[in-house]
Design an enzyme around this catalytic site. Structure first.
Site, PDB file in Angstrom:
ATOM      1  N   ASP A 115       0.986  -1.305   0.043  1.00 47.39           N
ATOM      2  CA  ASP A 115      -0.094   0.147   0.009  1.00 47.39           C
ATOM      3  C   ASP A 115       0.810   1.295  -0.074  1.00 47.39           C
ATOM      4  OD1 ASP A 115      -2.319  -1.392   0.043  1.00 47.39           O
ATOM      5  OD2 ASP A 115      -2.690  -1.243   2.169  1.00 47.39           O
ATOM      6  N   GLU A 173       1.233  -1.437   5.288  1.00 49.14           N
ATOM      7  CA  GLU A 173      -0.147  -1.732   5.057  1.00 49.14           C
ATOM      8  C   GLU A 173      -0.952  -0.693   5.702  1.00 49.14           C
ATOM      9  OE1 GLU A 173      -3.135  -4.204   3.416  1.00 49.14           O
ATOM     10  OE2 GLU A 173      -0.964  -3.788   3.028  1.00 49.14           O
ATOM     11  N   LYS A 186      -4.993   0.539   6.168  1.00 42.78           N
ATOM     12  CA  LYS A 186      -6.305   0.366   5.798  1.00 42.78           C
ATOM     13  C   LYS A 186      -7.176   1.057   6.845  1.00 42.78           C
ATOM     14  CE  LYS A 186      -6.280  -3.207   2.837  1.00 42.78           C
ATOM     15  NZ  LYS A 186      -5.024  -2.582   2.373  1.00 42.78           N
TER      16      LYS A 186
END
Length: 241
Positions: free
Chosen positions: A73, A104, A106
């Site tokens: 990401d 990462e 999210k």
């Protein structure tokens, strides 16, 4: 003359990041779109505030043996000494030698996300990296030791209560090897980092997590030094295959 306030400036930075992540969470209905929005907020912050020797992007990482990481990401990579970055149809491919950190990103942290992040970070750390002797006026310096690649997690919220507590710690300590998460931020609550001297995680609950995380990340990047001199010819061999 206007009266500047450093405290207000730093507070505004955090509030901007938190508000943008909150807007993505509330306004974007599709999970994929929501995920892309979160990544873009973090990439924008890092590209704006990190020193210009660094760049942030969503990317795959490749090594000179032809191995690829999973899609990451947020990759923080060198733009001062790296000789090439591949881009094709909006996909970015970064040589493993150029990578400083991978994250990462999210909306919400939970145990499955931590495990997923650890697997993706391990896919980068397992790649082969070259390091050539460095020429100078009097000869050459020996090859630089490979720098540790930082791994991390960036979210807005946490499924755990408290958000940064024992449950989060258990998930993080499940992999202290290739998948280790060195640093991260839960923007609504605080940030965390792995204390190598103590061999354990530190969790800091605070009012301005995004700003505190940014400062901690910059500090860790400073100690990373400079990426090694890449063996471009090791990649060039793929031209004849």
């Amino acid at each position: 003359m206007p009266q500047w306030s450093l405290s207000q400036l730093l507070s505004s930075l955090h509030e901007d990041i938190q508000q943008r992540l909150s807007t993505v969470r509330k306004s974007f209905g599709h999970p994929g779109t929501k995920g892309d929005g979160s990544e873009n907020v973090w990439i924008s912050m890092l590209d704006t505030y990190l020193p210009k020797r660094y760049q942030a992007a969503k990317a795959h990482v490749v090594d000179s043996l032809g191995n690829f990481s999973q899609q990451i990401d947020v990759v923080i990579f060198d733009r001062q000494y790296s000789p090439f970055i591949f881009t094709y149809e909006n996909e970015t491919i970064i040589p493993a030698e150029s990578v400083y950190a991978v994250f990462e990103a999210k909306q919400t942290a939970d145990a499955s996300l931590v495990t997923y992040a650890q697997q993706k970070i391990a896919s980068v750390r397992s790649l082969h990296r070259t390091s050539l002797p460095i020429p100078h006026a009097g000869g050459t310096y020996p090859p630089k030791p490979l720098i540790p690649i930082l791994g991390g997690l960036l979210t807005f919220e946490s499924e755990w209560s408290p958000a940064l507590g024992k449950s989060f710690d258990r998930a993080l300590t499940a992999d202290l090897g290739e998948g280790r998460l060195d640093i991260g931020c839960v923007a609504a609550h605080g940030h965390f980092f792995f204390d190598h001297a103590a061999g354990s995680y530190s969790f800091i609950n605070e009012n301005k997590p995004a700003t505190a995380f940014l400062f901690k990340l910059i500090s860790q990047l400073q100690f990373s030094g400079t990426v090694p001199m890449i063996d471009v010819e090791a990649y060039g061999q793929w031209l004849t295959r």
